[in-house]
Design an enzyme around this catalytic site. Structure first.
Site, mmCIF file in Angstrom:
data_model
loop_
_atom_site.group_PDB
_atom_site.id
_atom_site.type_symbol
_atom_site.label_atom_id
_atom_site.label_comp_id
_atom_site.label_asym_id
_atom_site.label_seq_id
_atom_site.Cartn_x
_atom_site.Cartn_y
_atom_site.Cartn_z
ATOM 1 N N GLY A 10 36.196 38.486 42.380
ATOM 2 C CA GLY A 10 37.531 37.903 42.534
ATOM 3 C C GLY A 10 38.624 38.948 42.395
ATOM 4 N N GLY A 12 41.962 38.304 42.444
ATOM 5 C CA GLY A 12 43.234 37.653 42.129
ATOM 6 C C GLY A 12 43.894 38.343 40.937
ATOM 7 C CG PHE A 13 47.664 36.930 39.354
ATOM 8 C CD1 PHE A 13 48.527 37.966 39.675
ATOM 9 C CD2 PHE A 13 47.953 35.655 39.811
ATOM 10 C CE1 PHE A 13 49.664 37.725 40.441
ATOM 11 C CE2 PHE A 13 49.084 35.405 40.582
ATOM 12 C CZ PHE A 13 49.941 36.446 40.894
ATOM 13 N N GLY A 14 43.477 37.891 37.735
ATOM 14 C CA GLY A 14 42.553 38.234 36.664
ATOM 15 C C GLY A 14 41.672 39.422 36.998
ATOM 16 C CB VAL A 78 29.678 35.743 44.845
ATOM 17 C CG1 VAL A 78 28.704 35.359 43.735
ATOM 18 C CG2 VAL A 78 30.105 37.199 44.705
ATOM 19 C CD GLU A 170 58.235 26.787 42.315
ATOM 20 O OE1 GLU A 170 57.105 27.073 42.752
ATOM 21 O OE2 GLU A 170 58.864 27.511 41.517
ATOM 22 C CG ASP A 299 43.483 29.208 37.551
ATOM 23 O OD1 ASP A 299 44.089 29.518 36.509
ATOM 24 O OD2 ASP A 299 44.049 28.990 38.629
#
Lengths: 426, 426
Positions: A10, A12-14, A78, A170, A299
């Site tokens: 992954g 992403g941010f993590g 994966v 938003e 998440d």
């Protein structure tokens, strides 16, 4: 001795934070993602509402990490993890062995057991989701311009958002703005500002994670903009022509889901326990019970802080999780110190409401209105990955601010190959 | 008396120019396109090679014409024309009557009777084509990074372009640059600069429409960049794994078609004569024989100038055709003067070769090298539709010029709904 090999799934941010925090740790890193790009999810709703181009909020993972000779980036899907054999399984049957594994695969939107709703009410997690929603929004106005039946036209100009968290709030503000400012004067049969935007929330307030006074402010600001907010209204049915909530039916051509998420299938890969949303229950150091070599962050994991509050599913929590996993690996390899448990530090919650207002809850203080909007904008530009993206987003926003015109009003239909299957074309 | 109603089908260079030239003519105009955007096709290859974002070269037709109260824009697919009843037929069965009809629906790429080749060798005409090619290009490097078989890896790093007109030449230069500059240092198993770019041309020179000395210059410049140019080589087979030309087989994962075009089905709609490429044979005033109320312009028509040269299928010819059709309609309505035949004024041909060279053939003079490149760049920015797009493209180019980095390196896969059908996801 062979170099310690960390596999991160992954980008992403993590995952990216973990890779960055492992710089100089003397480990070899393989980062695997099925996308080639890191996505700045907090601005994804702006792609969905035609304010930003896809490339303004996404950047190749490989490029971000290009100077890190210790990192290999792989574009691959994966399919599972061989926990006993310590290897990640890839789509075409190959295996990537690891000494430490960090799973940071995020979440998708979920429909609480109503998977059939997805085709009628898309959610917003990927660039494809965003261009799908953008197409639906813009096409609804186009179809309304051609529609002669007043009832059907009304349904085409009704936009329903389900879930009043930050994404729902938003999006609602952005759609109202699209209809009232961007599209003004461009149609001949319809008046786009007659569009209805209905925000449906099962709970009793919008932005339930924020302080009640900010929820109240947001509710008033949304209603002032013209958004119809329906609170305490559970959705019981969604089909191609509308939605049923609180026993009432509302005909609407465009329905957007912003209500729930489901973690990626990491728990299934690992054969471990998960909560109702599919998140892996991790130890205080973010490792999987019985497998100190496997971390699950962001998440994809669920963890409760000592104060009893769960760590929220936001980008900042994923970043902090990635940094923590890197710190634990460093400590172990250094053979000094003791790994400390993960401590999540909540910087704050923020959400925009249309073009000129926002709410920010820092915990110790709150901001609302135009000042909050500026703080929100500057913070988002600051947190974008790359100078190029910062410039591009700043320019797009400036343009919208000055002209009201959104620069990415494209109806595109996915794949050229898929389009070739359509019968009529000229 | 009812106002004269002009229906324009197609919002490309030709249709838009016609609508603009009819301003103040006292007519009512309906512009129909199955896309919501006008596309600046000369820069489409830059979207395909990740240099520009889709929204930087496309702009909503409706927005361009928003201040023209006499114009109604419709997003709809035309399925035919009722010539006798003077009405255009739309996809959902409705009819739009006209007094004058201007058909400007352009062309698609064509495979000279080998339609099966399209799935292996996409062409470049729409935004979807461009994102499909961009995905193929970027995915090939990603797959090569994971590939362990050297032969298969070589095929993944072989990029074949068929047709050495401006599109083939410009794509070849851009792909070499992508491999050698943009992706440099980002992979661990492959060296992207080992990529082969093979430009296959059936004729005896590249840029056959240019003067021979510019073709020679371009050939040398391409070879200097590292492009392998194969002249006089007819392609006889294309499949998923490669191409056969001049009796030789070349294994290649990425094949791009830049060789032929086929006009949109206007001739079939009208039931009139067309040439081999499907273009309608029009009268000297661009009307259809026997139907002075129907104009066919741009790539959809074929017409020969008094000097015996055919009008080329370029954007400028479409624009001039649109203006001419508008002029004829104005003259007729004004009941003065006599419609003059269409006179195509050829401004010049131009093509870029990589990042620092271009060739321009003005007829009366020629330019080549870096000066031509600057003229090319400024001309293209000037001709973009909107200030916003001009700024965005200028900034993207400046960024590439300074950093070598392309800002739209996204592998996206079309539709979220289509993706949901894929089995494996995380």
């Amino acid at each position: 001795m062979a170099q310690h090999h960390v596999v991160i799934v992954g980008g992403g941010f993590g995952g990216l934070a973990a890779a960055q925090a492992l710089e100089g740790a003397g480990v070899r890193i393989t980062l695997i993602d099925r996308r080639n790009h890191h996505l700045f999810q907090p601005l994804l709703y702006q792609v969905a509402t035609a304010a930003l181009a896809t490339s303004e909020i996404a950047w190749p993972v490989r490029h971000i990490l290009r100077q890190r000779r210790d990192v290999t980036t792989l574009l691959a899907t994966v399919t599972g993890v061989d926990v006993a054999g310590r290897a990640v399984l890839l789509d075409e049957g190959s295996r990537v062995g690891y000494d430490s594994l960090i799973i940071a695969t995020g979440a998708r939107h979920a429909y609480f057991g109503h998977d059939a709703w997805e085709q009628f009410a898309p959610g917003l997690k990927t660039l494809e989701d965003a261009t799908t929603i953008r197409r639906k929004l813009l096409t609804a106005f186009e179809a309304a311009e051609r529609e002669t039946d007043p009832e059907r036209r009304r349904a085409l100009l009704t936009f329903v958002l389900i879930g009043a968290g930050p994404t729902g709030v938003e999006m609602a503000g952005a759609i109202i703005e699209l209809a009232r400012v961007t599209l003004r004067g461009e149609f001949r049969s319809i008046r786009p500002d007659e569009a209805r935007v209905v925000l449906i929330e099962g709970g009793q307030r919008v932005l339930a994670n924020f302080r009640p006074e900010l929820s109240d402010y947001t509710l008033k600001a949304l209603r002032h903009l013209g958004v119809e907010v329906e609170l305490g209204a559970a959705v019981t049915e969604i089909d191609a022509n509308g939605v049923v909530y609180g026993g009432k039916r509302l005909d609407a051509a465009t329905i957007i889901w912003a209500a729930g998420v489901q973690a990626s299938p990491a728990a299934r890969w690992l054969g471990v326990e998960a909560d109702r949303a599919g998140r892996v229950k991790v130890e205080p150091d973010l490792t999987v019970p019985g497998h100190p070599e496997i971390f699950v962050i962001g998440d994809t994991a669920t963890i409760t802080m000592p104060d009893g509050k769960p760590v929220p599913g936001v980008g900042d929590a994923a970043k902090q999780g990635g940094k923590h996993a890197a710190r634990v690996i460093r400590t172990r390899l250094g053979r000094f110190g003791k790994p400390v448990p993960f401590r999540y530090n909540h910087a704050g919650d923020l959400a925009t409401i249309g073009k000129r207002a926002a709410v920010i809850d820092f915990g110790w203080t709150q901001l609302r209105g135009w000042l909050a909007w500026w703080v929100w904008g500057l913070a988002h530009i600051y947190f974008l990955i790359d100078t190029r993206n910062r410039l591009a987003v700043a320019m797009s926003w400036l343009w919208i601010y000055l002209s009201g015109q959104r620069s990415a009003r494209l109806i595109t239909q996915g794949d050229a190959v898929a389009m070739a299957r359509e019968p009529a074309k000229h």
